[in-house]
Design an enzyme around this catalytic site. Structure first.
Site, PDB file in Angstrom:
ATOM      1  CB  SER A 165      23.977  29.231  29.629  1.00  0.00           C
ATOM      2  OG  SER A 165      24.087  30.178  29.603  1.00  0.00           O
ATOM      3  CE  LYS A 199      27.416  30.170  29.032  1.00  0.00           C
ATOM      4  NZ  LYS A 199      27.321  31.349  30.289  1.00  0.00           N
ATOM      5  CE1 TYR A 228      28.377  32.532  25.041  1.00  0.00           C
ATOM      6  CE2 TYR A 228      27.608  34.806  25.382  1.00  0.00           C
ATOM      7  CZ  TYR A 228      27.131  33.614  25.806  1.00  0.00           C
ATOM      8  OH  TYR A 228      26.977  33.772  26.891  1.00  0.00           O
ATOM      9  CE1 TYR A 253      26.333  29.526  34.070  1.00  0.00           C
ATOM     10  CE2 TYR A 253      23.888  29.852  33.905  1.00  0.00           C
ATOM     11  CZ  TYR A 253      24.769  29.732  34.017  1.00  0.00           C
ATOM     12  OH  TYR A 253      25.021  29.688  32.783  1.00  0.00           O
ATOM     13  CB  VAL A 278      18.775  32.763  30.420  1.00  0.00           C
ATOM     14  CG1 VAL A 278      19.171  33.226  30.973  1.00  0.00           C
ATOM     15  CG2 VAL A 278      18.863  32.835  29.084  1.00  0.00           C
TER      16      VAL A 278
HETATM   17  O1  DON Z   1      25.547  35.086  27.709  1.00  0.00           O
HETATM   18  C1  DON Z   1      23.637  35.062  27.631  1.00  0.00           C
HETATM   19  O2  DON Z   1      23.049  36.067  28.676  1.00  0.00           O
HETATM   20  C2  DON Z   1      22.785  34.161  27.347  1.00  0.00           C
HETATM   21  N1  DON Z   1      23.073  34.359  25.659  1.00  0.00           N
HETATM   22  C3  DON Z   1      23.280  33.374  28.042  1.00  0.00           C
HETATM   23  C4  DON Z   1      22.708  33.218  29.285  1.00  0.00           C
HETATM   24  C5  DON Z   1      22.552  31.991  29.870  1.00  0.00           C
HETATM   25  O3  DON Z   1      21.665  31.029  28.913  1.00  0.00           O
HETATM   26  C6  DON Z   1      22.482  32.216  31.238  1.00  0.00           C
HETATM   27  N2  DON Z   1      22.390  30.455  31.972  1.00  0.00           N
HETATM   28  N3  DON Z   1      21.352  30.112  32.418  1.00  0.00           N
END
Ligand code: DON
Length: 411
Positions: A64, A67, A191, A243, A261
């Protein structure tokens, strides 16, 4: 003398090292299997100095943290109006993968949650790109922020795509509201490729430093995106980057930030530095446990909260005196430091309270090292009004910070 910053980083990393709480991201098998002990931190200054300690050259996926950078690319490529029509800027107070949209517009609430980030991905590049071309634009854009060529980790990408049911559900919901105008699976695939770009902690610090440095990469000197885009991105990071922990983060750490993540975490402190940490175990919000602790320490130990700024305005008037020579009396104002609105107001007040009676007024800005546009125009307006009152006004301005055009309007 040894440098202070690496010793400081080593100490703080030592303090958080033993914290084994949290879990690696369980919903992506390849991430669940990551080495949870990895730990690194990097400070990158806006003039390109890099201080790092720990696992700072180990590669992991950006997730993320991509983003805000993809958001920057979409804003740069499509313009603010097109992007804002499809993605809002309100904190959602919800988990990053919540299946929810604004009830009236059908827009995702912001570009940091998955719904907003999937939409943002679809807005990168000019209209009409193929999904593969769009991914290429994203990878090149992320590389420009990092200052080196980055690549997608195909194994992690496939691992996430195989169980991307939730993101597919979000994308189908976006398609049904007309927010996505194309095949939802192709957008989610792009994405997830964006999330699977490999970076190091050093790369992330440099990407954050590029945001902190008004969009200019401190090492390559490339203007990656312009300042208006950076302002928008940092604002959204400050309000939505963490978040449903965004409020705690804003009060306790106070640095525009974004987590991923895989365990990465970045913070961009405008005008000062980019910070990145890496530690894979996550808390319930999906933010790195030890990364959050490190940032809390960095902020309190080093006074990095964006709301904590020194009262610069008071110090901008260095001296105010009269010099008498063969050619008569001259009022000499000397200014210093960085001047923005409050500093310029202080200067204007000093001139007003002095009410100079001398025929000549000198405004000396040779010790001023930066002046923003509003302050520059306020000084020009003060000079114009002094001239209107019958003074001869002279700027001492060896670095041409105040262009001589006295005809410019203040507002
Ligand atoms: O969209 C997802 O689930 C992941 N590839 C990215 C999510 C993410 O890193 C959330 N952040 N902490």
């Amino acid at each position: 003398m040894r440098s202070i910053v690496p010793d400081y980083l080593t100490d703080v990393l030592g303090d958080v090292e033993s914290d084994a709480s949290g879990e690696t991201a369980g919903y992506i098998p390849e991430l669940a299997a990551a080495d949870p002990e990895r730990l690194g931190a990097v400070f990158a200054t806006v003039d390109g100095e890099v201080y790092g300690v720990g696992d700072i050259d180990a590669e992991f996926t950006i997730q993320s943290i991509s983003k805000p950078f993809a958001y920057a690319m979409a804003l740069a490529d499509r313009g603010f109006d097109s992007v804002l029509a499809k993605v809002g800027v309100e904190p959602s107070g919800e988990a990053f993968n919540e299946i929810s949209l604004e009830s009236d517009t059908g827009r995702p609430r912001n570009p940091m949650i998955n719904a907003g980030a999937i939409t943002t991905h679809s807005l990168v590049g000019p209209v009409g790109l193929t999904p593969a071309e769009r991914v290429e634009r994203v990878v090149q854009g992320l590389s420009a922020f990092a200052g080196r060529q980055l690549r997608v980790d195909e194994t992690i990408c496939a691992s996430e795509m195989a169980s991307a049911h939730r993101n597919l559900a979000i994308a189908h919901m976006l398609r049904s509201h007309g927010i996505l105008a194309e095949d939802p699976r192709a957008v989610v695939d792009g994405y997830i490729r964006q999330c699977s770009v490999l970076v190091t902690t050093r790369d992330l610090a440099m990407m954050a430093a590029t945001l902190a440095n008004r969009g200019v990469n401190p090492l390559s000197n490339e203007q990656v995106v312009d300042q208006t885009v950076v302002r928008q991105v940092l604002s959204v990071m400050a309000t939505c980057g963490m978040y449903d922990a965004a409020g705690d983060w804003a009060t306790q750490v106070g640095i525009p930030a974004k987590s991923g993540v895989a365990g990465g975490l970045i913070g961009a402190l405008p005008g000062q530095l980019g910070i990145a940490t890496f530690s894979p175990r996550l808390d319930v919000h999906g933010n790195s446990v030890r990364g959050v602790s490190l940032f809390e320490r960095f902020s309190s130990d080093m006074g990095l909260h964006v709301m904590e700024v020194p009262p610069t305005a008071r110090a901008v008037v260095r001296s105010n005196r009269v010099r008498t020579g063969a050619d008569g009396a001259t009022r000499l104002f000397r200014f210093q430091g960085a001047i923005r609105f409050a500093g310029a107001e202080r200067i204007v007040r000093e001139i007003l309270e002095t009410a100079p009676s001398e025929p000549r007024v000198v405004l000396d800005v040779s010790l001023v090292h930066s002046i923003d546009d509003v302050a520059r125009r306020m000084l020009l307006e003060a000079a114009r009004r002094l001239a209107q009152d019958g003074h001869e006004v002279i700027f001492v301005d060896p670095e041409a910070m105040i262009p001589a055009d006295l005809g410019e309007k203040l507002w």
